[in-house]
Design an enzyme around this catalytic site. Structure first.
Site, PDB file in Angstrom:
ATOM      1  N   ARG A   1       1.078  -1.052   0.074  1.00 38.96           N
ATOM      2  CA  ARG A   1      -0.029   0.255   0.066  1.00 38.96           C
ATOM      3  C   ARG A   1       1.323   1.297   0.288  1.00 38.96           C
ATOM      4  NH1 ARG A   1      -3.496   0.090   4.831  1.00 38.96           N
ATOM      5  NH2 ARG A   1      -1.558  -1.472   5.427  1.00 38.96           N
ATOM      6  N   CYS A   2       2.076   1.462  -0.982  1.00 47.16           N
ATOM      7  CA  CYS A   2       3.046   2.580  -0.946  1.00 47.16           C
ATOM      8  C   CYS A   2       2.645   3.157  -2.366  1.00 47.16           C
ATOM      9  CB  CYS A   2       4.452   1.771  -0.853  1.00 47.16           C
ATOM     10  SG  CYS A   2       5.086   3.252  -0.916  1.00 47.16           S
ATOM     11  N   GLY A   3       3.237   4.618  -2.356  1.00 47.95           N
ATOM     12  CA  GLY A   3       3.347   5.027  -3.449  1.00 47.95           C
ATOM     13  C   GLY A   3       4.094   4.195  -5.040  1.00 47.95           C
ATOM     14  N   PHE A   4       5.058   3.760  -3.928  1.00 46.92           N
ATOM     15  CA  PHE A   4       5.875   2.958  -4.431  1.00 46.92           C
ATOM     16  C   PHE A   4       5.925   1.083  -5.251  1.00 46.92           C
ATOM     17  CE2 PHE A   4       9.436   5.825  -2.214  1.00 46.92           C
ATOM     18  CZ  PHE A   4       9.586   7.017  -3.790  1.00 46.92           C
ATOM     19  N   THR A   5       4.462   0.618  -4.990  1.00 44.21           N
ATOM     20  CA  THR A   5       4.372  -0.428  -4.740  1.00 44.21           C
ATOM     21  C   THR A   5       4.451  -0.862  -6.807  1.00 44.21           C
ATOM     22  OG1 THR A   5       3.160  -0.497  -2.637  1.00 44.21           O
ATOM     23  CG2 THR A   5       2.220  -2.285  -4.697  1.00 44.21           C
TER      24      THR A   5
END
Length: 175
Positions: free
Chosen positions: A55-59
């Protein structure tokens, strides 16, 4: 047949006895009863180890990691994902993490059960990695390049995409 089995077990235990450093580590696979022995699976391979979060912007970097794996796996690249909630962006349930990895992004490289990668609670692999000179991950999707001898080579921060020229240029000579 029985002699061959005994010989195989003996060679396996000798290989494990000779295993030291970063590769002297085992961890459960994501959503599996199996454990991955890094010595058995990754000796002689180039590793790109990544602390991941669903659930990360880098996912979306899972897509680039999979592309990199498909491009270089025949040349000896292995990618290992360590899901972690150290930065509060991983699901508590392994089923949800697996769905993101396998269903949403089609990941085929090795994904492990969630564990800590920072501080005193870090898993043994990351403790060895950091103890060997690598910087502790400051966020999700830090990437660590490890050569065929199990030696840490270089790390890349979250902002460096898996298919970036910087990472690929560091990877290619190791293959």
């Amino acid at each position: 047949m029985r002699i061959a089995l005994m010989l195989s077990l003996l060679v396996g235990s000798l290989a494990r006895a000779d295993c030291t450093g970063l590769l002297d580590y085992q961890h459960p696979l994501l959503r599996s009863d199996q454990r991955v022995s890094f010595c058995e699976r990754f000796t002689g391979k180039v590793l790109l180890v990544v602390n991941t979060a669903s659930r990360c912007g880098f996912t979306p970097q899972f897509e680039g990691l999979e592309a990199l794996y498909q491009t270089y796996r025949e040349q000896g690249l292995e990618i290992v994902g360590f899901p972690s909630n150290d930065f509060r962006q991983e699901y508590a349930a392994a089923e949800q993490t697996a769905k993101v990895c396998y269903v949403n992004y089609g990941v085929t490289f090795t994904m492990l059960e969630s564990s800590s990668v920072t501080g005193t609670e870090a898993n043994g692999f990351f403790r060895s990695l950091i103890g060997g000179g690598a910087a502790e991950p400051r966020w999700n999707f830090y990437k660590y390049l490890i050569d065929r001898n199990g030696q840490f080579v270089k790390s890349f921060p979250s902002q460096v995409r898996p298919t970036s020229p910087e990472l690929v240029e560091a990877l290619k000579p190791l293959l």
